[in-house]
Structure formats: C-alpha cells, structure tokens
Design an enzyme around this catalytic site. Structure first.
Site, PDB file in Angstrom:
ATOM      1  N   LYS A 118      50.198  38.200 100.752  1.00  0.00           N
ATOM      2  CA  LYS A 118      48.625  38.528  99.982  1.00  0.00           C
ATOM      3  C   LYS A 118      47.946  37.214 100.163  1.00  0.00           C
ATOM      4  O   LYS A 118      46.587  37.166 100.388  1.00  0.00           O
ATOM      5  CB  LYS A 118      48.521  39.078  98.875  1.00  0.00           C
ATOM      6  N   LYS A 201      53.955  48.434 105.539  1.00  0.00           N
ATOM      7  CA  LYS A 201      53.905  49.336 104.554  1.00  0.00           C
ATOM      8  C   LYS A 201      52.527  50.185 104.419  1.00  0.00           C
ATOM      9  O   LYS A 201      51.567  49.573 104.462  1.00  0.00           O
ATOM     10  CB  LYS A 201      54.329  48.613 103.137  1.00  0.00           C
ATOM     11  N   LYS A 204      47.222  50.633  99.932  1.00  0.00           N
ATOM     12  CA  LYS A 204      46.005  51.474  99.389  1.00  0.00           C
ATOM     13  C   LYS A 204      44.781  50.218  99.929  1.00  0.00           C
ATOM     14  O   LYS A 204      43.852  50.719 100.308  1.00  0.00           O
ATOM     15  CB  LYS A 204      45.744  50.947  97.956  1.00  0.00           C
TER      16      LYS A 204
HETATM   17  N1  AQP Z   1      54.341  52.458 100.960  1.00  0.00           N
HETATM   18  C1  AQP Z   1      54.939  52.572  99.787  1.00  0.00           C
HETATM   19  N2  AQP Z   1      56.250  53.196  99.858  1.00  0.00           N
HETATM   20  C2  AQP Z   1      56.857  53.245  98.757  1.00  0.00           C
HETATM   21  N3  AQP Z   1      56.563  52.781  97.576  1.00  0.00           N
HETATM   22  C3  AQP Z   1      55.318  52.182  97.462  1.00  0.00           C
HETATM   23  N4  AQP Z   1      54.484  51.489  96.312  1.00  0.00           N
HETATM   24  C4  AQP Z   1      53.437  51.060  96.994  1.00  0.00           C
HETATM   25  N5  AQP Z   1      53.240  51.108  98.164  1.00  0.00           N
HETATM   26  C5  AQP Z   1      54.316  51.904  98.454  1.00  0.00           C
HETATM   27  C6  AQP Z   1      55.176  51.553  95.050  1.00  0.00           C
HETATM   28  O1  AQP Z   1      54.107  51.932  94.298  1.00  0.00           O
HETATM   29  C7  AQP Z   1      54.080  51.204  93.077  1.00  0.00           C
HETATM   30  C8  AQP Z   1      52.750  50.753  92.580  1.00  0.00           C
HETATM   31  O2  AQP Z   1      52.382  49.629  93.710  1.00  0.00           O
HETATM   32  P1  AQP Z   1      51.161  48.654  93.201  1.00  0.00           P
HETATM   33  O3  AQP Z   1      49.976  49.569  93.345  1.00  0.00           O
HETATM   34  O4  AQP Z   1      51.431  48.047  92.089  1.00  0.00           O
HETATM   35  O5  AQP Z   1      51.150  47.633  94.181  1.00  0.00           O
HETATM   36  P2  AQP Z   1      51.664  47.683  95.886  1.00  0.00           P
HETATM   37  O6  AQP Z   1      53.095  47.842  95.921  1.00  0.00           O
HETATM   38  O7  AQP Z   1      51.176  46.216  96.267  1.00  0.00           O
HETATM   39  O8  AQP Z   1      50.900  48.843  96.481  1.00  0.00           O
HETATM   40  P3  AQP Z   1      49.752  49.013  97.526  1.00  0.00           P
HETATM   41  O9  AQP Z   1      49.321  50.256  97.821  1.00  0.00           O
HETATM   42  O10 AQP Z   1      50.129  48.263  98.716  1.00  0.00           O
HETATM   43  O11 AQP Z   1      48.604  48.277  96.707  1.00  0.00           O
HETATM   44  P4  AQP Z   1      47.767  46.928  97.289  1.00  0.00           P
HETATM   45  O12 AQP Z   1      47.199  47.633  98.822  1.00  0.00           O
HETATM   46  O13 AQP Z   1      46.617  46.557  96.450  1.00  0.00           O
HETATM   47  O14 AQP Z   1      48.581  45.846  97.201  1.00  0.00           O
HETATM   48  C9  AQP Z   1      55.269  50.277  93.124  1.00  0.00           C
HETATM   49  O15 AQP Z   1      56.311  50.600  92.666  1.00  0.00           O
HETATM   50  C10 AQP Z   1      55.567  50.194  94.392  1.00  0.00           C
HETATM   51  O16 AQP Z   1      56.738  49.791  95.078  1.00  0.00           O
END
Ligand code: AQP
Length: 342
Positions: A118, A201, A204
């Site tokens: 990030k 991955k 969002k």
């Molecule tokens: N692609 C994924 N596959 C499986 N699990 C996922 N999680 C996120 N993306 C996937 C799981 O969702 C939970 C919440 O995640 P988060 O919102 O706290 O942060 P993140 O993992 O950084 O998710 P994003 O969507 O990638 O958010 P941004 O883009 O803001 O960084 C966690 O349990 C995570 O493992």
C-alpha cells in the site's frame, strides 16, 4: 502460550474504504455468519479508523460505513445475536493501540507485506497510521480478548503479528493477560482474485471496477463482469491438479465452490471438460442467485438510515461493556496511575 481459559469469542472487521466486494463477502462476511451460534460470542466491526490510513472522502466514509452495516445484516449477521458497531465509537480500540505501538517493534511493521504494497515506493509520503495499522488491528482483537479471528488469506501476516504483540506484552509485564489468538482462514475462497488479473487480489480500491464484483452490482452487471473475466483458452480440468498455473481458471472455480458451499474438487467433478463459454453463464447464474437477495436487502436497509445508526450505537455500547474493563486492567498492568479507581 497462555494458561488462562478465555471465553470463546470471535472478532473480525471490514474497512469501509469502498463498497463491499465478493472477496470481502466470501473471504470474510459469509464466514462471520457461519460462526454466529452457541459456540462463540461474535463481535463484528466496521473498522473506520483503519479506513482513514489512506485518504477517505468524509461523506463517502459515512456512506460506506452505513452500507457496510447494511451488508452485514443483509448477509445474515443478527445485531441481537452478534455485537455490530463501527470502531470509532469504541475509543478503547485506539487507546489500546497506543500501548501496542509501544510494544511492537519498527522492524516487525516494516516486514508487513500490506505496508509494502500500500505504501509502494513512496514510503516517506505514506501516513504514520498506515505503518502502525497492524498494532491497531491487534488492539481491535485483543481489547475483547478474542480467541478466534476469521479473515481472508491476506490478513494472515497481521494475525501473526497480533500473536507476537500478545506474547511480548505478556512476557514484558510477566502476566498471562492477552490470549494468543487463532486465525481462522478456511473455505474455498480465502483469496478471491481480480477478474482481470489472476495474480492480484480482488480489492475494493482497485481502480478497475471490472476487476471485482461489488455486492451492490445488479444482475446484468454481475453477468457482464463474469462474461468478460480473463480466462485461458483451455477447457476446465476434471481435477484440482489441472488448475496449477491457471490462476484465472482456479479463481472462477473457487468462487463457484464458495458460492455453492462445496469444494473446488466437487465443482470440477461436475464441470470438468466444459469450456468457459459454458461455465461462465453457470457461474453468473449462481452468483446472481446468491448475491441478489443480499443486494436488494442492503438497498432496503439503506433507506432506513436512522435504524442503522441506532444499531451501530447499541452495538458500540455492548462492545464498550467488554472493552472498558480490559483496557482498565491493561492500564493497571502497565502502571498508569488512576487506572485502578476508574
Ligand atoms: N479478495 C479477497 N479474498 C478473500 N478475502 C478477502 N478479504 C478482502 N479481500 C479479499 C477479506 O475481507 C476482510 C476485510 O478486508 P478489509 O476491508 O479490512 O481490507 P482488505 O483486505 O485490504 O480488503 P480490500 O478489499 O483489498 O480493501 P482495500 O482495497 O481498501 O485495501 C479481511 O478478512 C480480508 O482478508
């Protein structure tokens, strides 16, 4: 390792840093619902303090927090059975995070792959909060003495750090106070990948909306995104070994498996030999069948904003009833004058 018997308690959170994705749903939320029941106390959070480690438009943050709450409820979290709240309403998270900032080591944080991903090359310009993110996450979990944390695969390293912080705190102060939490990383879709790139991955914050399925997408959009998902020209194999070196194919099979509560092996036993031209419409139909009821319930709940705000306020009150005594004891252990009489 601790000897104390802790109440079996689940904590997990999702950032309101955008709209909910299929990755969040399959990797986290669907499994939060599965863990609701007599075996555990369950505490689920919208981690808004985490979200602001990268810039969030204030109006979008409020909207996304409420929409995430609607998503939790629409997916099956019962706010009477589970504690459901947004992190910033429970100040004990940030207070314990400060203590953990003083326990965790810089080197531990520097090794975190999420920090490296990030912050990118411009680490000097990343927020201090982004660097300290894992200490706040440890506080989220340990302020409830949570014993189990369901997460997607990407959070494994942060959970290991949570265990390291608990162990170091216990050792530094000669106590057996914080549990060494168990990560729960299970199911067919612990890492849902981007629909455009099987090595990334699903996220969002990916700039391409076509890379993800949002929980608010309508049936046509879901079908279109799956139709356009990157694949290879070969037919699907009949066994899981045949998915090796085929990340996009593996991703779609895993999504199908998670949505149908089965395994990749079971799915391939059914669809092995089919071309993507045949498999993608099957997947789109299943995704729409499973996701549409959730998105329409989310839309209905978003029309009831004051009800959502009340649920969050009630959840925060219940959360504080657990968190405040644990923070008080932590302050006492650390030697903060006045903690005992609070
Ligand atoms: N692609 C994924 N596959 C499986 N699990 C996922 N999680 C996120 N993306 C996937 C799981 O969702 C939970 C919440 O995640 P988060 O919102 O706290 O942060 P993140 O993992 O950084 O998710 P994003 O969507 O990638 O958010 P941004 O883009 O803001 O960084 C966690 O349990 C995570 O493992």
């Amino acid at each position: 390792m601790t000897q104390t018997q802790f109440t079996p308690r689940v904590f997990s959170g999702i950032q309101p840093s955008g709209g909910l994705t299929l990755g969040n749903y399959l990797g986290a939320m669907k499994r939060f619902v599965d863990m609701q029941g007599p075996e555990f106390e369950t505490i689920y959070c919208m981690v808004d303090l985490h979200a602001i480690t990268v810039w969030q438009d204030p109006a979008a943050l409020s909207h996304n927090t409420r929409e995430l709450c609607a998503g939790y409820i629409a997916a099956g979290i019962d706010p009477e059975q589970s504690i459901l709240f947004n992190q910033s309403q429970v100040p004990e998270h940030a207070q314990l995070a400060w203590i953990f900032n003083c326990v965790a080591r810089m080197g531990w944080m520097q090794r975190m792959t999420q920090w490296k991903d990030k912050a990118g090359k411009n680490t000097q310009n990343a927020s201090l909060g982004l660097f300290a993110y894992p200490a706040l996450m440890a506080a989220d979990i340990l302020i409830y003495h949570a014993t189990h944390v369901p997460v997607g695969e990407d959070q494994k390293q942060h959970l290991e750090l949570t265990r390291d912080i608990a162990i170091k705190f216990n050792n530094d102060f000669g106590v057996d106070f914080f549990p060494v939490t168990e990560p729960v990383i299970e199911g067919a879709a612990t890492r849902v990948m981007s629909l455009r790139d099987g090595s990334k991955k699903m996220s969002k914050s990916d700039p391409s909306d076509m890379s993800r399925i949002n929980m608010t997408d309508d049936a046509d959009t879901i079908a279109k995104k799956i139709r356009k998902a990157k694949t290879d020209p070969d037919a699907l194999p009949s066994e899981v070994d045949g998915l090796e070196d085929r990340p996009e194919a593996r991703n779609l099979v895993n999504i199908y498996a998670a949505l149908s509560d089965s395994s990749a092996a079971q799915v391939l036993a059914e669809v092995g030999g089919k071309q993507f031209g045949e498999f993608k419409p099957m997947l789109a139909e299943l995704a729409v069948e499973k996701l549409s009821p959730i998105s329409s319930e989310m839309a209905r709940l978003m029309g009831e904003q004051s009800e959502i705000d009340q649920i969050l306020a009630r959840g925060a009150e219940k959360a504080r009833a657990i968190a405040a005594p644990i923070l008080k004891q932590t302050y006492e252990i650390v030697g903060m004058v006045g903690a005992a009489s609070r």
